[in-house]
Design a protein around this motif. Structure first.
Motif, mmCIF file in Angstrom:
data_model
loop_
_atom_site.group_PDB
_atom_site.id
_atom_site.type_symbol
_atom_site.label_atom_id
_atom_site.label_comp_id
_atom_site.label_asym_id
_atom_site.label_seq_id
_atom_site.Cartn_x
_atom_site.Cartn_y
_atom_site.Cartn_z
ATOM 1 N N GLY A 16 -5.547 38.374 37.272
ATOM 2 C CA GLY A 16 -4.356 37.852 36.610
ATOM 3 C C GLY A 16 -3.399 38.949 36.175
ATOM 4 N N LEU A 17 -3.941 40.021 35.604
ATOM 5 C CA LEU A 17 -3.092 41.128 35.144
ATOM 6 C C LEU A 17 -2.502 41.911 36.309
ATOM 7 C CD1 LEU A 17 -5.394 42.272 32.213
ATOM 8 C CD2 LEU A 17 -3.123 41.265 31.982
ATOM 9 N N SER A 51 -6.755 33.743 32.016
ATOM 10 C CA SER A 51 -7.678 34.256 33.030
ATOM 11 C C SER A 51 -9.098 34.362 32.481
ATOM 12 C CB SER A 51 -7.197 35.619 33.545
ATOM 13 O OG SER A 51 -7.131 36.571 32.495
ATOM 14 N N VAL A 96 -1.807 35.964 29.617
ATOM 15 C CA VAL A 96 -2.540 36.115 30.878
ATOM 16 C C VAL A 96 -4.023 36.388 30.610
ATOM 17 C CG1 VAL A 96 -2.815 37.571 32.929
ATOM 18 C CG2 VAL A 96 -0.538 36.847 32.214
ATOM 19 N N ASN A 131 -9.721 38.507 34.727
ATOM 20 C CA ASN A 131 -8.721 39.265 33.969
ATOM 21 C C ASN A 131 -7.935 40.216 34.858
ATOM 22 O OD1 ASN A 131 -10.480 39.682 30.771
ATOM 23 N ND2 ASN A 131 -9.182 38.055 31.530
ATOM 24 N N THR A 143 3.207 38.231 27.099
ATOM 25 C CA THR A 143 2.768 37.791 28.422
ATOM 26 C C THR A 143 1.370 38.309 28.736
ATOM 27 O OG1 THR A 143 5.068 37.819 29.181
ATOM 28 C CG2 THR A 143 3.362 37.743 30.868
ATOM 29 N N LEU A 160 0.556 40.177 37.350
ATOM 30 C CA LEU A 160 1.634 40.495 36.415
ATOM 31 C C LEU A 160 2.243 41.856 36.730
ATOM 32 C CD1 LEU A 160 3.268 39.898 33.849
ATOM 33 C CD2 LEU A 160 1.368 40.831 32.510
#
Length: 302
Positions: free
Chosen positions: A79-80, A177, A173, A76, A169, A83
């Motif tokens: 992935g974040l 993830s 994500v 997590n 989004t 972003l």
């Protein structure tokens, strides 16, 4: 297992079709949902007490919880973070009411104590006549009906959701993830991949993930799922103030489904009112997706 998916979707969809404009009724529903969570966790504790040689399974519960929590958290946050690299930081606002972090942590401790009370009572009950699985199933359906009503009357319209690309989004994500972390956890524990995907689809909604997985895979893995999502919520409370300035997507997204309720006050205090619509949209989508994905993955024989 598809019948279990229907049991979840039917009351949730029925509740979502019920409009309610009375604030007093909505307040009653909100209070009832909070009480139902305690009831379901209490029944989960009783179900756990009926497991033969429970002490021998405690190691399994904590091992499964730790492995999935670690894998999903790393996936997590990675992935974040990517972003956030694209979006950049935000400037937090001052003046939001101060929320005691210890009071929020105390609420989580109470949930664990409720399960412990169920385990203790279960030692004195006969599983032959106390139909805990049936009671849990009916309690879950009532909870989902009330949650459906809550979601319908939360003020979130489809247009508002679609016009908030950041919230959408973040939710996407978190989903993708989390699946990656769940697959990694299942591989490390030598579990079916579909079970790992189910574990990763709770998104912090501990009462739901715990009871759904307990119903399908037994109270041992159900307890591990509960602890995994509860620990995720606790970690989110601790990380949000630190992450918000430089990594706002991480702060909002890691709370998962709780971003629209439990962790929302912490998010508002750390990031100001600007992050509230984003958090609500993200949490709303993950709340709707969670029960569908959990039972959907559990219905797959992998």
């Amino acid at each position: 297992m598809y019948s279990g998916l229907l049991i979840v979707l039917l009351p949730l969809a029925l509740g979502y079709c019920i409009p309610c404009r009375s604030q007093s009724i909505l307040h009653f529903i909100n209070v009832s949902v909070a009480r139902m969570v305690y009831l379901i966790l209490f029944l989960m504790g009783i179900s756990l007490a009926f497991v033969d040689n429970l002490a021998a399974h405690l190691g399994t519960i904590f091992t499964v919880c730790l492995v999935f929590l670690t894998c999903i958290t790393l996936a997590n946050l990675a992935g974040l973070w990517l972003l956030d690299v694209r979006r950049g930081r935000i400037v937090g606002e001052r003046g939001a009411p101060v929320i005691s972090k210890w009071s929020l942590l105390l609420d989580s401790v109470k949930l664990c104590l409720v399960i412990l009370a169920g385990v203790m009572l279960g030692q004195f009950l006969d599983p032959e006549w106390f139909m805990v699985d049936t009671l849990s199933e009916w309690a879950l359906m009532l909870l989902l009906l009330l949650i459906g009503i809550q979601l319908r009357n939360s003020g979130m319209k489809l247009r508002q959701i679609l016009l908030n690309p950041w919230g959408l989004t973040i939710a996407l994500v978190v989903m993708v993830s989390s699946w990656g972390g769940g697959l990694a956890g299942a591989w490390l524990l030598d579990m079916p991949l579909s079970h790992g995907l189910a574990f990763s689809s709770g998104y912090g909604w501990y009462s739901l993930s715990g009871i759904l997985i307990s119903d399908q895979l037994g109270p041992v893995l159900g307890s591990a799922a509960f602890l995994n999502d509860l620990a995720r919520e606790l970690v989110a409370i601790l990380l949000i103030p630190t992450l918000m300035r430089r990594h706002p997507s991480c702060a909002i997204g890691y709370g998962g489904a709780t971003a629209m309720d439990f962790t929302l006050p912490v998010l508002q205090r750390s990031g100001g009112v600007a992050v509230v619509p984003v958090a609500i949209v993200s949490g709303f989508i993950l709340s709707l997706a969670g029960p569908v994905l959990i039972l959907g993955f559990l219905s797959v024989n992998t």
